[in-house]
Design a protein around this motif. Structure first.
Motif, mmCIF file in Angstrom:
data_model
loop_
_atom_site.group_PDB
_atom_site.id
_atom_site.type_symbol
_atom_site.label_atom_id
_atom_site.label_comp_id
_atom_site.label_asym_id
_atom_site.label_seq_id
_atom_site.Cartn_x
_atom_site.Cartn_y
_atom_site.Cartn_z
ATOM 1 N N ARG A 131 17.356 -27.373 -22.328
ATOM 2 C CA ARG A 131 18.779 -27.663 -22.076
ATOM 3 C C ARG A 131 19.128 -27.414 -20.612
ATOM 4 N N TYR A 132 18.652 -26.289 -20.076
ATOM 5 C CA TYR A 132 18.939 -25.969 -18.669
ATOM 6 C C TYR A 132 18.339 -27.029 -17.752
ATOM 7 N N TYR B 28 14.306 -23.573 -26.226
ATOM 8 C CA TYR B 28 15.491 -24.420 -26.351
ATOM 9 C C TYR B 28 16.314 -24.347 -25.066
ATOM 10 N N SER B 29 16.560 -23.142 -24.618
ATOM 11 C CA SER B 29 17.360 -22.956 -23.396
ATOM 12 C C SER B 29 16.696 -23.631 -22.207
ATOM 13 N N TYR B 30 15.382 -23.491 -22.131
ATOM 14 C CA TYR B 30 14.660 -24.096 -21.004
ATOM 15 C C TYR B 30 14.950 -25.605 -20.916
ATOM 16 N N GLY C 210 14.995 -19.712 -29.061
ATOM 17 C CA GLY C 210 16.010 -19.796 -28.007
ATOM 18 C C GLY C 210 15.476 -19.963 -26.603
ATOM 19 N N ALA C 211 14.324 -19.342 -26.321
ATOM 20 C CA ALA C 211 13.847 -19.388 -24.931
ATOM 21 C C ALA C 211 13.433 -20.798 -24.541
#
Lengths: 311, 406
Positions: B222-223, B218-220, B215-216
Motif C-alpha cells: 500500500r505504501y 500489506y502495508s509495504y 500487516g507488514a
C-alpha cells in the motif's frame, strides 16, 4: 456572444438542426458551443438545444437563461408550459417560429416583448413530426443572425447530414437553403446582449435550508396514482382513433398491448383511449385484429376537435 | 492538426483511438455510452485496430480491463456514476495489481434519488482507490487527458491506472472546437506500450495479487502504491512539458487564471470552472483582483502547487460540486489541510453547489466573491454554504405537495 435556444419535440431533428447552426457559425470563424438537452424523454416530448457563438473563447456552459434568438420548430409547444419556450425572453430576443400562423397574430397572442418572425411549414408529414421543418427553420435562424454566409450554412448542413441517404440529404439541404433565402427580419438581425456587470447584479435569494425529518426529506411519493397528473399525452404527434363500426370489442388486445395502460373498456365493452396519457406510440394500431384503429396527425385532430368535429 | 467540433465523449473516444488502445472492455451507461458506441463503430469499420468486448457488468468490465493490462496490452475503458461504484471492488484490486490502464469516467450524480446529471460524488467516492485522477474542464482536455494519462500510467516509475474525469452533459454532450492531433505526432508522444514485466500468460504461470497476512507486507504494498502516486506528480510534469513541445498546449497540475496579482480566488474542479472564468473577467472589470485555481490532477494531490497559488491570498472560495454528508465539500477540506500544514492562512469560504447538475449562475459567483471578501475582512472562515435559493425551495415544496410529503 450569440445565445440561441432551440425548442422542438424529440424526433423532429432539433439536435441535428442545432448542430447545423453550430457548425455553420464555426465555419464562419466563431468559437462555438452546442448541446442538446434531454433526459429520459422519448419521441414527441418537448426537448431543447442551445448554441453559443462568440469571437473569443466561451466561458459559459449549460442552459441559456437569456437567449438572443429562440427558435421554435413546433408551434404546438408555444402553449405548453412544460416546454418553457418563452423562458427568459427579453425585448431584444428574436422569436423565430415554424408556423402557418401570421407573425403579428402570434406575437399578440404570446405577448412577446420583441420581434417575432415566422417561417411557414411546407407540408405536414403523415408522422406528424415534420422533421423537414427543423431544417428550414435552422436555415432561417442562420439568416437572422446576420453573420453566417450562405456558403458556410450549406457546407455545415452537408457535413451534419452526411449520414442520411442521398435523396433525403439533398432534400434537407435544399430546405435549409430555402429557409435561409425565404426569411426577413423587418427589425434587423439578432442582437447580442451585453455581459452582465459585476457591480450591479440581481443578488441570489439564498436561504439556509431548514432541517426536515426523514418522512418529508426522503425521495418518496406517498400519494398513489400521481403519474396521472403528468399529461404525457402532450408528447403525442399522432393520435390513434377507434372506428366503432369496425371494432369487435376485443378490448383485452389493445388494452393489454398499450404500454401506458391508457385504454379501458366503456359500459358497452368498447375501448376508450385516455388521450391525456396516450403517447401516440401506435402499438394498439399495429395489434388491432380488425384494423379498427387509424392514425391521425395530432395537430389536425386538435383542429378538428376545436371545429366541433369528433376526432 | 484539424480543428473540429466534438462532444466531450467523442473527444475521449478520439483519445483512445489516437492512443491505439488494443482492448476496450465496455458496458453502456448514460451519459458515457457515446464513447463506446464510437469506438465500436470505428473498430467495426476498421478505422481503429483493437477489440471491443461488451461485458455483463462494470465489475466484470474492470476485471477484464485489469487482467488484459496484466498481459501487457494497452487497455481503455469508460463508465459513469452507478457503473463506477458497481466496479468499486475491482478499482482497488486492479490498482493493487499495479497495472496501467485508462478509464474515462463521465461524472453523474449518484442515487438515490436517481439522476442523469453531473456532480463529482462518483469520482470522489473512488478517490482513495489507487487510480490517479485527471479532471477535465474542456472537450480538448478530455482528448489530451487520455493521451497524458497513458504516459503516466505506463511510466515504469508510476504503473498505476489513471482515471480521466469529465462532467456529464456539460462536456459529454456538448460540442466545442477540439484540435485533433495527427496520429504520427501522437506516436512520438506515446510510443507503443513497453510492458516490461507485464506478460501474464497461461504458459508463464505467476501469482498475481497474492494474499498477505500480518500487516507488514500489506502495508509495504500500500505504501509503495502511495509513493508511486506521489512521484507521478513529477512524471506528469515531464510528460506535460513534452506534450506542450509537440502539441503547443500546456497542462500544469493546476490551471491558474488571472492569479498573478490576485487577492481572492475561486477554487473548483471540472467544467463548471469555465463559468468561474466568466465571473473572474466580469469582477476584474469592476475592479476586483480575483482569479481562478482549478486542479487538473486530484490524485496525486498537488499540495505544494496549491499552497503556492493560494497561500498568499486574502480569501478563497472553494466551490465543491460534491458533498461528503456530515462533513461538507471534499476539495475544501483537502485544500484547508494543505494550507494549514504549510502555515498559510487565507480565509477559506466553503460552498457546495452544482449537485445533480444544478446550475451555478454568474450572479452566484459574484455573491460568493462578495461573501469571501467580507469574511476576509472579518478574519473568520464562514460555515460551509449549501447553494440553494428561495425559488428552488418553492419548486421543491410544490412537488412535495403532489407527493403528499407534508
Amino acid at each position: 456572444m450569440f445565445r440561441v435556444r432551440f425548442h422542438g419535440r424529440g424526433g423532429q431533428g432539433v439536435k441535428t438542426a442545432s448542430r447545423v447552426l453550430g457548425t455553420a457559425l464555426f465555419h464562419a470563424g466563431f468559437e462555438v458551443q452546442d448541446a442538446p438537452r434531454y433526459g429520459a424523454e422519448r419521441r414527441g416530448a418537448p426537448i431543447f438545444a442551445y448554441v453559443r457563438a462568440d469571437r473569443q473563447p466561451i466561458f459559459e456552459r449549460g442552459v441559456i437563461v437569456r437567449p438572443d434568438l429562440v427558435v421554435v420548430v413546433d408551434d404546438t409547444l408555444l402553449t405548453l408550459p412544460a416546454a418553457a419556450v418563452l423562458q427568459g425572453i427579453a425585448p431584444h430576443t428574436l422569436l423565430l417560429v415554424h408556423s402557418a400562423q401570421p407573425a403579428e397574430a402570434l406575437r399578440a397572442k404570446l405577448k412577446a416583448p420583441g420581434q417575432l418572425v415566422t417561417i411557414a411549414p411546407r407540408e405536414v408529414a403523415a408522422t406528424g413530426l415534420q422533421p423537414q421543418g427543423a431544417m428550414m427553420t435552422v436555415g432561417a435562424a442562420a439568416r437572422l443572425l446576420g453573420v453566417v454566409p450562405r456558403q458556410a450554412l450549406e457546407s455545415a448542413a452537408g457535413e451534419e447530414l452526411a449520414a442520411l441517404p442521398a435523396k433525403l440529404r439533398q432534400r434537407s439541404l435544399a430546405l435549409t437553403l430555402d429557409g435561409f433565402d425565404g426569411v426577413e427580419a423587418p427589425g434587423g438581425p439578432v442582437r447580442e446582449l451585453p455581459a452582465e456587470p459585476a457591480e450591479d447584479y440581481d443578488r441570489p435569494r439564498w436561504i439556509a435550508l431548514p432541517f426536515e425529518d426523514a418522512r418529508i426529506a426522503s425521495p418518496t411519493i406517498y400519494g398513489a396514482g400521481t403519474s396521472m397528473l403528468s399529461k404525457t399525452g402532450l408528447w403525442r404527434v399522432q393520435r390513434p382513433v377507434i372506428d366503432r363500426e369496425r371494432c369487435r370489442r376485443c378490448v383485452w388486445v389493445c388494452g393489454t398491448y398499450c404500454p401506458d395502460n391508457a385504454i379501458a373498456a366503456d359500459a358497452g365493452g368498447y375501448p376508450v383511449i385516455d388521450y391525456d396519457h396516450c403517447k401516440g406510440c401506435m402499438i394498439c394500431l399495429v395489434n388491432c385484429p380488425s384494423h379498427a384503429i387509424a392514425a391521425v396527425v395530432e395537430s389536425q385532430a386538435r383542429e378538428a376537435a376545436a371545429a366541433g368535429d369528433a376526432p | 492538426m484539424t480543428r473540429t467540433l466534438l462532444t466531450g465523449n467523442a473527444a475521449a473516444a478520439w483519445g483512445a483511438r489516437l492512443a491505439e488502445a488494443d482492448y476496450v472492455p465496455a458496458f453502456p451507461i448514460t451519459p458515457q455510452t457515446e464513447i463506446i458506441e464510437l469506438l465500436a463503430e470505428w473498430m467495426q469499420r476498421g478505422a481503429m485496430a483493437g477489440r471491443i468486448v461488451m461485458l455483463e457488468s462494470e465489475h466484470s468490465m474492470l476485471t477484464a480491463a485489469g487482467a488484459a493490462a496484466a498481459t501487457g496490452v494497452r487497455v481503455f475503458t469508460a463508465t459513469s456514476s452507478q457503473g463506477l461504484l458497481y466496479a468499486m471492488e475491482m478499482l482497488y484490486t486492479v490498482a493493487g495489481w499495479r497495472v496501467p490502464l485508462v478509464l474515462v469516467n463521465v461524472s453523474r450524480g449518484l442515487a438515490a434519488p436517481i439522476t442523469l446529471e453531473p456532480d463529482h460524488n462518483d469520482v470522489l467516492a473512488v478517490r482513495d482507490s489507487g487510480f490517479l485522477q485527471f479532471h477535465c474542464a474542456t472537450c480538448q482536455e478530455a482528448l489530451d487527458g487520455v493521451l497524458l494519462a497513458y504516459r503516466l500510467a505506463e511510466d515504469a516509475r508510476v504503473r498505476l491506472p489513471v482515471m480521466v474525469n469529465m462532467d456529464g452533459f456539460y462536456l459529454s454532450f456538448t460540442r466545442e472546437p477540439v484540435r485533433l492531433p495527427e496520429p504520427e505526432q501522437v506516436r512520438r508522444f506515446l510510443p507503443p506500450f513497453d510492458p516490461e514485466t507485464l506478460y501474464f500468460r497461461a504458459g508463464a504461470p505467476r501469482s498475481q495479487g497474492v494474499a498477505v497476512l500480518g500487516g507488514a507486507q500489506y502495508s509495504y504494498f500500500r505504501y509503495e502504491a502511495h509513493l508511486a502516486s506521489l512521484g507521478a506528480l513529477r512524471v506528469f510534469e515531464e510528460a506535460a512539458a513534452e506534450f506542450a513541445r509537440l502539441f503547443g498546449r500546456s497542462y500544469a497540475p493546476l490551471e491558474t487564471f488571472h492569479t498573478a496579482d490576485a487577492e481572492f480566488a475561486f477554487v473548483m474542479l471540472g467544467a463548471f470552472a469555465t463559468k468561474a472564468k466568466q465571473a473572474v473577467l466580469r469582477l476584474r472589470e469592476a475592479g476586483w483582483r480575483i482569479g481562478l485555481v482549478r486542479p487538473r490532477l486530484l490524485r496525486p494531490f498537488p499540495a505544494q502547487a496549491l499552497v503556492e497559488a493560494l497561500g498568499g491570498l486574502r480569501g478563497i472560495a472553494v466551490i465543491d460540486q460534491n458533498l461528503s454528508t456530515g462533513m461538507g465539500g471534499v476539495l475544501c477540506s483537502e485544500i484547508g489541510a494543505a494550507l494549514l500544514r504549510a502555515g498559510a492562512r487565507p480565509v477559506v469560504a466553503g460552498y457546495v453547489g452544482g449537485l445533480g447538475g444544478r446550475d451555478i449562475p454568474v450572479e452566484e459567483f459574484f455573491e460568493m466573491a462578495r461573501e469571501t471578501k467580507a469574511a476576509a475582512e472579518a478574519g473568520r472562515c464562514p460555515p460551509t454554504r449549501l447553494l440553494y435559493t428561495e425559488e428552488e425551495l418553492r419548486q421543491t415544496r410544490a412537488l412535495q405537495a403532489i407527493a403528499m410529503a407534508e
